[in-house]
Structures are given as C-alpha cells and as structure tokens.
Write a protein that holds these residues in place. Structure first.
Motif, PDB file in Angstrom:
ATOM      1  N   LEU B  24       0.836  -1.206   0.000  1.00 26.27           N
ATOM      2  CA  LEU B  24       0.000   0.000   0.000  1.00 26.27           C
ATOM      3  C   LEU B  24       0.869   1.252   0.000  1.00 26.27           C
ATOM      4  O   LEU B  24       0.604   2.206  -0.726  1.00 26.27           O
ATOM      5  N   LEU B  25       1.935   1.207   0.814  1.00 26.52           N
ATOM      6  CA  LEU B  25       2.829   2.360   0.845  1.00 26.52           C
ATOM      7  C   LEU B  25       3.507   2.533  -0.516  1.00 26.52           C
ATOM      8  O   LEU B  25       3.650   3.651  -1.017  1.00 26.52           O
ATOM      9  N   SER B 128      -9.390   2.111  13.615  1.00 31.29           N
ATOM     10  CA  SER B 128      -9.953   1.164  12.656  1.00 31.29           C
ATOM     11  C   SER B 128     -11.345   0.700  13.084  1.00 31.29           C
ATOM     12  O   SER B 128     -12.276   0.658  12.279  1.00 31.29           O
ATOM     13  N   GLU B 129     -11.473   0.360  14.380  1.00 31.52           N
ATOM     14  CA  GLU B 129     -12.774  -0.132  14.849  1.00 31.52           C
ATOM     15  C   GLU B 129     -13.845   0.956  14.797  1.00 31.52           C
ATOM     16  O   GLU B 129     -14.989   0.689  14.442  1.00 31.52           O
ATOM     17  N   ASP B 130     -13.439   2.194  15.113  1.00 29.76           N
ATOM     18  CA  ASP B 130     -14.404   3.313  15.049  1.00 29.76           C
ATOM     19  C   ASP B 130     -14.834   3.605  13.606  1.00 29.76           C
ATOM     20  O   ASP B 130     -16.005   3.792  13.317  1.00 29.76           O
ATOM     21  N   PHE B 136      -8.567  -3.393  11.082  1.00 27.14           N
ATOM     22  CA  PHE B 136      -7.615  -3.422   9.964  1.00 27.14           C
ATOM     23  C   PHE B 136      -6.525  -2.398  10.274  1.00 27.14           C
ATOM     24  O   PHE B 136      -6.665  -1.221   9.935  1.00 27.14           O
ATOM     25  N   PRO B 137      -5.439  -2.808  10.932  1.00 27.70           N
ATOM     26  CA  PRO B 137      -4.441  -1.828  11.365  1.00 27.70           C
ATOM     27  C   PRO B 137      -3.715  -1.136  10.204  1.00 27.70           C
ATOM     28  O   PRO B 137      -3.174  -0.048  10.357  1.00 27.70           O
ATOM     29  N   ASN B 138      -3.731  -1.758   9.010  1.00 24.43           N
ATOM     30  CA  ASN B 138      -2.966  -1.225   7.879  1.00 24.43           C
ATOM     31  C   ASN B 138      -3.298   0.207   7.506  1.00 24.43           C
ATOM     32  O   ASN B 138      -2.402   1.003   7.256  1.00 24.43           O
ATOM     33  N   THR B 139      -4.595   0.479   7.423  1.00 20.52           N
ATOM     34  CA  THR B 139      -5.004   1.796   6.931  1.00 20.52           C
ATOM     35  C   THR B 139      -4.488   2.920   7.836  1.00 20.52           C
ATOM     36  O   THR B 139      -3.803   3.820   7.351  1.00 20.52           O
ATOM     37  N   PRO B 140      -4.755   2.874   9.146  1.00 24.42           N
ATOM     38  CA  PRO B 140      -4.226   3.948  10.002  1.00 24.42           C
ATOM     39  C   PRO B 140      -2.692   3.994  10.028  1.00 24.42           C
ATOM     40  O   PRO B 140      -2.107   5.083  10.054  1.00 24.42           O
ATOM     41  N   ARG B 185      -8.109  10.538  10.409  1.00 24.79           N
ATOM     42  CA  ARG B 185      -7.929  10.526  11.870  1.00 24.79           C
ATOM     43  C   ARG B 185      -6.494  10.148  12.236  1.00 24.79           C
ATOM     44  O   ARG B 185      -5.893  10.744  13.128  1.00 24.79           O
ATOM     45  N   ALA B 186      -5.961   9.151  11.530  1.00 23.62           N
ATOM     46  CA  ALA B 186      -4.600   8.687  11.835  1.00 23.62           C
ATOM     47  C   ALA B 186      -3.580   9.801  11.629  1.00 23.62           C
ATOM     48  O   ALA B 186      -2.677   9.986  12.444  1.00 23.62           O
TER      49      ALA B 186
END
Lengths: 394, 193
Positions: B24-25, B128-130, B136-140, B185-186
C-alpha cells in the motif's frame, strides 16, 4: 505508448504472457514461480486470452504438454523453479532437440537439498547444456522485456530453439517495483503470428516427430542444433534492436557498466548486478577504476565478446550464485576463463561463490570483492582463485 | 545510485498484513510519482510468527536488491513484538519508529533499549474499529508512516488514496468513506512527532 506501473516480477511476466496470448500454457505450481500461472489462469478464466490453460499434475507433464502443443504448431509457455525445473529435465532436452521454441519463465530458486525456497542459480545453471537459450534478468522490467523478446528469438527461422527467461526468486519475482508495460497491441505486433515451417497438423507437409534416430542421423541432428545455438547470437541482437525501436530500452548480449577504463571488474548476472552497480558508483566517486559486466545471454555464451570486454582489465572476479561442487570453480567462472584462454593474456581472474540458498548479498559483500581485486591489481598476486563470499567458515 | 533514498522496515506477525501494508505504501508513493520497491522477507511464514517487510523509496531508479539493515523508519504493527524482536536494530537516530499501540510514546520508549530517535505511536485499533467497524491496522498505520516520514505530502496522499479507494471499491462507497475517515484521523492522531 507505454504504461507506467508498479508490479512484481511475476505479475509483470504474467502480463507479458497475457499480451502474447499464446495457444497453450501448461503449468504446475512451485514457489516462487507459482504466481505466473496463477495470475494467468485468472486471465484465461476471465476470457481475456484465447489460451488453452492446462493445469497438469507435474512439471514433467507441463513441459511434455508444451512440447505436444508446439509439435502441433502452437505457441506454448510455462513457468517453474528449482525442483520443478529438475523434474522437467528429460523433457528440456526433447524440446530443444525437436527444435520447438517453448518459452519458460525460470524463476531462480536453490535446488534441494537441503530444501530451501530462496534464490540462487543452481536450478538453471544445471540446465545450461540442455540446448535452451538462457537469458538472465536483473529486475522486474528486464524479466518482462526479456520474456517478450524470448518468444521472438526462439521462433526466429534461423533459431527454432526453446528459451528460458531467468529471474531471481523472491528478489525479483515478489518485489514490487516501477515498471513500464507495453501496450497490448505493441506486444501483439512485436511477437507476430507464429508460423512454424513444419508441424504435425499440417496435412500438406506430413511429417513425423520424435522417431528413433540411429547413429546414421543422430550426430548430424546434434550438429545442426549446436549450429542453431551458435547463430542465435545474431537473431538475439536483431530482436533486441527491434525491441529498442518500440520501447527505447536497449539490450545486448551483456551490459557493460562503467567498463571504459576499468582496471578491476566483476562479472555477474541477475539482481545482484544492480546492487553491485551502486558499489561501482561509490568506488568511482573515490577515484577507483571499477567496472561491471552483467551477462544477459548466458546460452549461447558470447565467448569472443566477453573476452574482448575484459581484455583491458588488470583483475576480474566472476561471481557465481551456484557452486559446481567440482573443486575448481562455478559455472560462469569456468565459461569466462575458457572464453579468455588464448584470446586475452595477463588478466588475473578469480571466482566467488555467493548468495547460495538466498543468503542476502549487501553492498559491503560486493565491496569486499572489489577490495580484493584492487589488491591483486596492485601486487599481481592471487592468494586464492576459488573463493566464497558471505559464508561462515570454521 | 538512486537519489534521496528513504528506507522503511515493517515488523508484524504473520497474518497481520505487513506485506499488504508495504505494498500500500508502495502504491501511495508510486502514485506521487516516485520510484519504489516493496518486498517482504519470506521465511517459514505462519500465522502469528514475527515477519518483516521493506520499502525503498527514491526520486530515481533503485538498483540495490539487498534487504534493509539501516532503515530510516520502522513501523511496528503489533506492540507485543517489541519484547521479542530487536525492532530498532540499525534504525537511524535521525529517523523514527512508529508503533501501533494505545500507550504513549514515553511508555513505548522505555521498552526500546535506549533508542535515541523519535518514537511515535498510533492507536490503529481504536481508529480502525471506530471508522471501519473492524480491526484493519494497515489503513491507520499507512497514514501514520506517511505523516511521520514525509515521503509524500499529506494533502496529495489523502487525495490519491481517495481516488484509489473509489476505484477499488466502486460498488461499496461506505468502504471508501470508512477508510478515508480512518486515514484522516490517523494523520491527526499520531503522537510523538
């Protein structure tokens, strides 16, 4: 117009396969080549290609199916690695002897044993005398470009030999990099339609393929095969020139990197060549006349051209990512030194076996080789001809 | 040699998506017009075992093909790895480590064996949960490493991600919205900068 993309080597090669749109792809999965037929089977299932995709039960069958398809006048391809290539062994020789230009993506992986999934060149180096043209690729771009050229080289009327495009397992096969992909139409026009002069389905020219060839014929057939391999050098360069016209990317028999006035040089193939070029640049920045030769076409071996390219060096190290276990040196070393014998005098040539079973090769490792070469160039003395790089010794 | 090379190492456990994160990066910086490599270190991978993935980013073609030993940045997807893996090995002190945790940078720093560079934290689970409704930790983490490393300008990054996600999830607009919220948010919630 080319498309800029970001792909792994396997993705790029499967796209090349899709663009070529062959008649038959027959394959059996083995790490790290699996993704090539995996992606391709998706294209076949989606109707993006006209290919008959044959999921066979072994690599021996994969090569046999390719041979059958080619004998019937089709264009056939496959991909494999390590044990898969080993299992294809007897059929490799059949493909080349029948003069069937099968194209193989050979994703380099260490041969067992001990079992290992990582990269070295022990698989394809073993097949170096199987009568296949062997082309080696440094990165994803080259793996893609060479695969497309391989089809045209093999099918050249003066050649008619199978070709393997060899690229490093994981390092190239699974690394995502920037790449330029040709347009589908460009690839289609470049490879053209395959019109074999002879095949089994041509009722106008009935023929037999694979009959017993007794002493009265066998030798002449092998002699012709050897001649085709020798003359393929011309076809390889012709295809490269045509490829450059379409893409602007230049290919030769080997790449000479900063060799003009080089006193010390490394001869190497595949991905480590890239790492070594960075070391050459660092050394040049410090005033050291370092150069590099990256072999692209290993079979046929460009004897005269390689000897000529190394003739002005003081000291040369040939790096082998496969050991011949013969007490004498690796396969590329043996070929380079034979090429130089009688043609070039006075150049000190040493050998390093490196990176077996995926042992990582760093710029520091390569620097160590150039340091030794500088010492040899200065003193004229070689301590050891047959060396190992980056191995733990007791 | 490649110009302005930035090297990043990812630590995770098998199944947590470090390979996907590094890809993704790679996507992100590729879209921004840079040269990139994204590659995992393959081993006997199994769910839960520590794994490593890498990115090289530059302004010109990258030729080096070895692993990365002296990264500029390290991203840790699973904070429990800090105890068992030397996550800061070779990490440049001019760089930073980004850890997925609810803890503060000070608390994490205490367990890093004297690393003197920047320590950043991001609570990727909570975000991620919110925003996405699942873990999914990847996105943040992707947003966090872009923010911390500065390899791509923040506004360009968010714009490119929106284009890419809208394309990928054309039939699921809610997925795009959730992921975009998580990214935004991240970017604003990374601590320790």
């Amino acid at each position: 117009m080319a498309r800029r993309e970001k792909l792994s080597g396997n993705e790029a090669v499967s796209i090349a396969m899709k663009q070529i749109n062959p008649d038959v792809v027959a394959a059996y999965p083995i790490t790290p080549s699996t993704e090539v037929p995996q992606y391709f089977s998706t294209y076949a299932a989606n109707g993006e290609v006209d290919t008959e995709f044959v999921p066979v039960e072994s690599e021996h069958s994969a090569m046999s199916a390719c041979i059958g398809a080619q004998a019937a006048g089709g264009r056939a391809m496959t991909a494999t690695s390590a044990q898969g290539l080993a299992l294809m062994w007897e059929m490799l020789y059949i493909a080349s002897a029948y003069r069937l230009p099968v194209t193989l993506a050979a994703v380099n992986r260490a041969l067992s044993g001990p079992i290992n999934i990582h990269n070295d060149h022990s698989d394809t180096m073993g097949a170096r005398d199987s009568g296949w043209i062997q082309i080696y690729s440094e990165d994803c771009q080259e793996a893609y470009d060479n695969f497309i050229q391989a089809v045209k080289i093999g099918e050249h009327p003066d050649v008619m030999l199978p070709v393997m495009d060899c690229y490093d397992g994981f390092i190239t096969s699974h690394k995502v990099e920037n790449i330029e992909i040709m347009e589908d139409e460009e690839v289609k026009a470049f490879v053209g339609k395959y019109n074999p002069p002879y095949h089994l389905m041509n009722k106008e020219k009935p023929m037999s393929m694979g009959p017993l060839s007794l002493p009265f014929y066998y030798f002449e057939q092998k002699r012709q095969q050897a001649e085709a391999m020798k003359t393929s050098i011309k076809a390889i360069l012709e295809v490269a020139a045509e490829f450059e016209k379409v893409t602007g990317r230049k290919y030769g028999l080997f790449e000479e990197y900063r060799m003009d006035d080089a006193e010390v040089a490394i001869v190497i193939l595949n991905s480590t060549a890239g790492t070594a070029k960075d070391v050459v640049d660092m050394l040049r920045d410090n005033g050291i006349k370092a150069g590099l030769i990256k072999i692209r076409v290993y079979r046929p071996f460009p004897v005269e051209q390689i000897a000529q390219a190394l003739s002005k060096c003081k000291a040369v190290a040939v790096l082998d990512k496969a050991d011949s276990l013969n007490g004498a040196g690796g396969p590329v070393f043996t070929d380079v030194t034979s090429a130089m014998f009688g043609r070039v005098d006075g150049v000190k040539v040493i050998n390093y076996i490196y990176g077996l079973g995926g042992r990582d090769v760093t710029t520091d490792n390569i620097k160590e080789v150039y340091d030794n070469l500088q010492e040899i160039a200065k003193t004229g003395k070689v301590k050891e001809v047959y060396n190992y790089l980056g191995v733990r010794e007791v | 040699m490649a110009k302005n090379v930035v090297e990043i190492r990812w630590h995770a456990r098998g199944g947590q998506g470090a390979k996907t994160a590094s890809e993704l990066l790679a996507d992100t910086v590729f879209m921004a017009g840079k040269y990139v490599q994204g590659f995992p270190e393959y081993g006997p991978e199994r769910m839960g075992a520590p794994i490593t993935a890498y990115n090289r980013i530059a302004d010109s073609k990258i030729r080096i093909h070895s692993n990365i030993y002296e990264p500029d940045f390290v991203v840790v997807l699973d904070e429990t790895l800090i105890e068992g893996v030397d996550c800061t090995a070779g990490l440049k002190e001019s760089g930073a480590i980004v850890v997925n945790t609810a803890k503060s940078p000070e608390e994490i720093k205490a367990g890093l064996g004297g690393y003197k560079g920047k320590v950043c934290t991001i609570d990727a689970r909570a975000i991620s949960e919110d925003c996405i409704g699942r873990y999914f930790p990847n996105t943040p983490l992707l947003a966090a490493i872009v923010k911390v490393s500065g390899v791509v300008d923040e506004a360009t990054f968010l714009k490119d991600m929106e284009t890419s996600l809208s394309h990928k999830f054309a039939s699921k607009p809610h997925v795009v919205e959730g992921n975009m919220n998580a990214l935004k948010r991240a970017v604003s919630e990374v601590k320790g900068l």
